[in-house]
Design an enzyme around this catalytic site. Structure first.
Site, short mmCIF file in Angstrom:
data_model
loop_
_atom_site.label_atom_id
_atom_site.label_comp_id
_atom_site.label_asym_id
_atom_site.label_seq_id
_atom_site.Cartn_x
_atom_site.Cartn_y
_atom_site.Cartn_z
N ASP A 345 0.83 -1.33 0.15
CA ASP A 345 0.11 0.00 0.13
C ASP A 345 0.84 1.13 -0.05
O ASP A 345 1.99 1.36 0.65
CB ASP A 345 -0.76 0.18 1.15
CG ASP A 345 -1.82 1.04 1.34
OD1 ASP A 345 -2.86 1.06 0.31
OD2 ASP A 345 -1.61 2.02 2.17
N GLU A 374 1.46 0.36 -4.89
CA GLU A 374 1.09 1.53 -5.46
C GLU A 374 2.17 2.43 -5.36
O GLU A 374 2.61 2.78 -4.49
CB GLU A 374 -0.07 2.13 -4.49
CG GLU A 374 -1.35 1.38 -4.42
CD GLU A 374 -2.31 2.09 -3.42
OE1 GLU A 374 -3.28 2.44 -3.92
OE2 GLU A 374 -1.91 2.23 -2.24
#
Ligand code: CA
Length: 659
Positions: A345, A374
């Site tokens: 993340d 990400e």
């Protein structure tokens, strides 16, 4: 005058801040691998890292919550800023906490960040013998092959929230919302179609990416009607209690998670864990911060916590002891739980050096592990962007892919503008962004980067460096995005747009990624940020599979096609450049390209893919030859070649093989 005072104040403040930074750099780093608890039936050794502490106390409890400390021990100063306490007895089942005295003040009593088991709501860590947590046959559990070579581009990822998967009555699952619910087989919806794990297996995806299942903060584990995605970590090395049948027993959550992973592996599916090392749920009062104030987090120039995650803090992966923590944490999940991959993340918060260290180390013990993240942050970070794992630095990451927001929004329109459309929903000017995604965001001579939505330069080192997707848990789910951005379209047209979007994802180079339920038009009813919106918004409604069985079937066929035709999953940018060619001079709204490579053992050596994102039918001139459409049920029996003028209907695709 006031300004001068302010200036002096700021200078003093800045000096203090620099001193704090220097202080962190001067902390000795501990190289051993025994932080936290080392358990045997004869003794338990506790080791905590806290260089600034003057005293450290270990507190033992009989219960995970309530009750009183039955014994407290002064920990002894040991090497490299660590503190140890050894208890020469069998502490199995005992709970423990720690507190430090720093600058003359006792800090809050907190859990061990390295804890591997906790009681209810993670209030206290627990002493366990991990051998007691292994389900039958666990030692024989192996990660299944997902292709001949198990290369990243052979993966097809399916993103799923554990509770969403089974909580709805239509799942037919007994242990709804639990780890064990996803381990059930033979489950059906009201029409008798498969649900849960069986459905995922049937669909044909290779990797199931599960939203956070480490111990997170936002759900009260004593209650059952709670919901959260779980992007608020508390104990990185402990499974979340609310997914277990008994959150109070530290062993149960571990054993049941292992049972779920074992069930996936038995079905031939791999498990990717969503990890959130970029911030902690708590800031001042987190266990990290109470043990070593400030150290684990980045600070702004004024000394306050920086916040590139928009969650109140951002961790400092560049500091040795947090780098070490991240590395040891992922290693632990792979070794103890047989995890097959990680999705990081807000990976753009982390430094490249740490990410590559993680990748190198994990690939050594599991060469076919799947790593991606990400490549962005949710706010400004004080750490230099050149050294962070952001999308534009993707090519500097080794064995780690980044999500492509270029193709995501190219296909369906900006996630930040509800009304914006994408190529699949009629915004034909997005074609170049989609084409850039088709070639896996690498350098390709036919892509005009000036026309690409976000990136102005290619950023990947090859197709295994990028995740190709149209949607994920964040923002509006695809079916809702289409409804919101093209409200005037008929349902029949919106279904075509949806199928076109998924077709582009599943045929593009890179690593394709699907959001669970999209194969039967899952909706979240226009709720774009459903992280705490409960089951009524988030639950997967399995009877939708009956209603939209044609789309589900089409997605299954596309997955089969991708698996059977390797030119759809090339491994190097060089190969993509030499074997993938776009047709030129096409009508507005049409993308067409040829991929070279023999189709099975047939005489056919090329695949032609046509995508029409416009509301008009278009007739395309294609190269001379015999073209046979695929994914039409009767093509094998009829084998009727199409002429060199091919008509593509509005919002649809055609995939043909030819020679
Ligand atoms: Ca929890």
């Amino acid at each position: 005058m006031k300004r001068l005072i302010l200036f002096c104040f700021l200078m003093i403040f800045a000096k203090q801040h620099t001193e704090a930074q220097n202080q962190y750099d001067q902390y000795p780093t501990y190289k051993g691998n025994d932080l936290g608890l080392t358990y045997t039936s004869q003794s338990s050794l506790f080791r905590i890292w806290s260089p600034p502490a003057a005293e450290v106390e270990l507190r033992l409890y009989k219960q995970g919550t309530g009750g009183h400390v039955y014994r407290s021990l002064a920990m002894t100063k040991s090497q490299s800023g660590t503190w140890v306490a050894k208890v020469e007895e069998n502490l199995k089942g005992v709970f423990y906490t720690i507190r430090t005295k720093i600058n003359g003040k006792w800090n809050n009593e907190v859990t061990d960040p390295y804890a591997r088991a906790v009681g209810i709501n993670g209030q206290r860590a627990m002493v366990v013998d991990l051998k007691d947590t292994n389900p039958d046959g666990w030692n024989k559990d192996r990660s299944p092959d997902f292709s001949d070579k198990n290369l990243p581009t052979d993966a097809i990822i399916y993103e799923l929230h554990i509770r969403d998967a089974t909580i709805h009555p239509s799942s037919g699952v007994k242990q709804k919302g639990k780890f064990l619910g996803l381990a059930e087989t033979g489950t059906q919806n009201t029409a008798g179609l498969s649900t849960g794990l069986d459905h995922i297996k049937e669909l044909g995806v290779t990797h199931v990416h599960l939203l956070p299942f480490y111990d997170y903060n936002s759900v009260d584990e004593t209650k059952t009607d709670q919901y959260n995605w779980g992007y608020d970590p508390v104990h990185y090395n402990v499974p979340e209690g609310s997914y277990s049948t008994n959150a109070a027993d530290g062993l149960t959550r571990i054993r049941e998670l292992k049972q779920m992973i074992q069930a996936f592996h038995k079905k031939g599916l791999r498990v990717v864990m969503d990890v959130v090392y970029n911030h902690t749920a708590l800031t001042e009062t987190s266990n990290f911060n109470q043990l070593v104030p400030g150290y684990y987090y980045r600070q702004k120039a004024d000394g306050s916590f920086s916040d590139a995650t928009a969650c109140g803090n951002e961790t400092a992966s560049e500091r040795e002891m947090f780098r070490k923590f991240m590395l040891e944490s992922v290693l632990y999940w792979v070794k103890e739980y047989h995890i097959d991959g990680f999705r990081f993340d807000l990976m753009g918060v982390h430094d490249i050096k740490t990410m590559n260290l993680i990748s190198d180390t994990l690939h050594k013990i599991k060469p076919d592990i799947l790593l991606y993240g990400e490549g962005w942050t949710a706010g400004a970070s004080p750490y230099p962007e050149e050294q962070r794992a952001v999308k534009k630095n993707a090519h500097l990451l080794k064995g780690i892919a980044v999500f492509s927001d270029d193709i995501r929004d190219g296909i369906k329109g900006s996630v930040f503008d509800i009304k914006d459309r994408g190529f699949a929903t009629g915004k034909t000017s997005n074609a170049e962004s989609v084409k850039f995604g088709i070639v896996a965001s690498g350098k390709h001579v036919q892509i005009d980067m000036r026309k690409v939505n976000y990136s102005k330069e290619p950023y990947t080192s090859g197709p295994d460096n990028v995740i190709t997707y149209a949607e994920c848990h964040d923002n509006n789910i695809l079916w809702d995005k289409i409804a919101l951005s093209v409200p005037e379209a008929s349902e029949a047209d919106r279904k075509k747009m949806h199928e076109l979007a998924l077709t582009i994802v599943l045929t593009s180079q890179g690593i394709p990624f699907l959001h669970a339920g999209s194969e039967f038009l899952r909706s979240k009813f226009g709720e774009e940020n459903s992280y705490n919106k409960g089951d009524s918004v988030n639950a997967i409604r399995w009877d939708q599979k009956t209603i939209h069985c044609e789309l589900n079937h089409a997605v299954k066929k596309l997955i089969e096609l991708r698996k059977s035709y390797s030119p759809l999953r090339m491994n190097t940018q060089k190969e993509v450049n030499s074997k993938l060619q776009f047709l030129q001079l096409l009508p507005d709204g049409v993308i067409a390209y040829i991929v070279k490579g023999r189709f099975h053992d047939s005489k056919f050596g090329e695949m032609l893919l046509l995508f029409n994102g416009s509301a008009d039918s278009h007739t395309i001139s294609v190269p001379n030859g015999i073209w046979i459409p695929l994914l039409q049920e009767d093509y094998l029996t009829t084998q009727k070649p199409l002429p060199n003028q091919i008509k593509v209907a509005p919002f649809s695709s055609l995939i043909l093989i030819g020679k």
